[in-house]
Write a protein that holds these residues in place. Sequence first.
Motif, short mmCIF file in Angstrom:
data_model
loop_
_atom_site.label_atom_id
_atom_site.label_comp_id
_atom_site.label_asym_id
_atom_site.label_seq_id
_atom_site.Cartn_x
_atom_site.Cartn_y
_atom_site.Cartn_z
N PRO A 19 0.81 -1.23 0.00
CA PRO A 19 0.00 0.00 0.00
C PRO A 19 0.83 1.27 0.00
O PRO A 19 0.46 2.26 -0.63
N ALA A 20 1.98 1.26 0.69
CA ALA A 20 2.80 2.47 0.78
C ALA A 20 3.36 2.88 -0.58
O ALA A 20 3.62 4.06 -0.81
N GLN A 55 -2.68 -4.68 -2.08
CA GLN A 55 -2.67 -3.23 -2.33
C GLN A 55 -3.59 -2.49 -1.36
O GLN A 55 -3.31 -1.36 -0.96
N ALA A 56 -4.69 -3.12 -0.98
CA ALA A 56 -5.63 -2.49 -0.05
C ALA A 56 -5.16 -2.56 1.39
O ALA A 56 -5.74 -1.90 2.26
N GLY A 57 -4.13 -3.36 1.66
CA GLY A 57 -3.61 -3.47 3.01
C GLY A 57 -4.32 -4.49 3.87
O GLY A 57 -4.04 -4.60 5.06
N THR A 58 -5.23 -5.28 3.29
CA THR A 58 -5.95 -6.28 4.08
C THR A 58 -5.18 -7.60 4.18
O THR A 58 -5.52 -8.45 5.00
N THR A 86 3.54 -10.61 1.67
CA THR A 86 3.96 -12.01 1.51
C THR A 86 2.85 -12.90 0.98
O THR A 86 3.11 -14.02 0.53
N ALA A 87 1.60 -12.41 1.02
CA ALA A 87 0.47 -13.20 0.50
C ALA A 87 0.32 -13.07 -1.01
O ALA A 87 -0.52 -13.75 -1.60
#
Length: 523
Positions: A113-114, A133-136, A140-141
């Motif tokens: 995300p950053a 990208q959304a940070g959820t 690593t996933a």
Amino acid sequence: MTRLPALLLWLCSSIASASTLQQLERGNGPEPATLDAHRCQEVACGNVLRDLYEGLVTEDARGRLVPGMARSWSVSRDGRVWTFALREDLRWSNGQALDAGQVVASFRRAFAPATAAPFGELFDALHNARAVQAGTLPPTALGVAAPDPRTVVFTFDRSAPVPALLTLPIAFPVYLPGVERYGAQHTRPGQLVSNGAYRLAAWTPQANLVVARNPQFHGVRDVAIERVRFHVTEDAAAELQRFAAGDLHLTEVVPPQPLDTLQRRFGAQLRIAPYMGAFWLGMNLAQPPLRDAPQLRRALALAVDRDKLTRYITGFGEQPAYGIVPPGMSGYTPAAAPWSTWTQAQREAQARALYRAAGYSQKHPLVIELRYNTSTPHRRMALAVAAMWREVLGAQVRLRNEEWKVFVGNRKQRVITQVFRGGWIGDVPDARNFLAAFGSDGPLNWTGYDDAGFRARLAKADAAPTEVARNAWLRAAEQRVLNADAVVPLYFYTSKHLVDARVHGFDANALDRHASRWLRLQP
């Protein structure tokens, strides 16, 4: 005494080498917004980055996909798992080894995300890319792994043009120790570490940028030109004059002028070819006066005479556009605005009726801004469209000209823009590439278009069992955007360059990409 001849020989050799140093002078349009490969979103930085970096897959001079960092690749039978075998001799420009683990780490950085990578949504088929990208989910996933130092494996949730996607700057490996040490300044000369045919040698803001041949590049023996200087050339007319004076070997564009005049003046040095790009004006649907105003948007779209624009303003064989996806995509039949088959007189009559129905008149005219970035062709286009809106509708049009970086920021924020210069240059030869930005609230959705019906059609295309069905759903999605008049299509591009007769290896290709490694400069 015995050492003097050797010294003289060395001096003569050095002088000869200096005198034959090859430096290609390239016009490059506006100042590159960034040299962070993961954050690049325009042609100006892409041109430079394709010299500085190489992805797992690259393109040759004719635009054909060829091995890059990967010497070979394979795909599973369901088209969702791609395996890339790396070359043995990969190194960064600082001499350090480059392996699969670093490629994977760079991909994770690109989708963090950053980083806010603007082209991340083009990889929405990559497993967990959207969630990362959304940070959820953590980086690593992401669906990319390195089972060993010479193998990179990607997992996709649906079929996608993976080799073509891997030629984009977001897929280039970024040297993460440099990012950790210098932060945003890792892109400066002396600090940027790359892996391509060239390395960054100098950067003078708003003037030029110089790259020098990278001795660590695996294909360095085939890189003929030693240095390339990319010039900032926002004024196309001035760029042409610099070419005529011998200051440039290659221009980024050619200014609007009568084609026969240019052909007489420059002959075979004028290169015009079909180009996979669409030029349109975007409507800011997040703010008044265009939000909740479908009649007004349709009136503005109808009032533009595209035949006049392509005949008198562009004049290089561009095709009038009534859709978003350019012709020539394999298996795809482009959609078109509902009124595309009308005469111009019919369009203008309907435009005036819709303008009045939207509440505007001579006593109460529409006052609207048309925003564009600094460029001679864009200024001429904006002037012509503004004149048409005044003549046909009586609208008062205010032109707003902005330097590229300022323009990009304002367009992305969707706060002060009303009508703006838009369009799309193909990243891959796929209709979805021209439509994907309209399906999310990401940084590339400059119009703020938000329609569940469009997203549903895009999802149907992604899940389609055959290419025929996929293209049919993509066409339905394109039609949805056109019916809403979220954009005003104007024309489909041609590529236009002036190429010095001494430059060899410059081949036309649909994406108009010309990496310097394939060029040769004759004395």
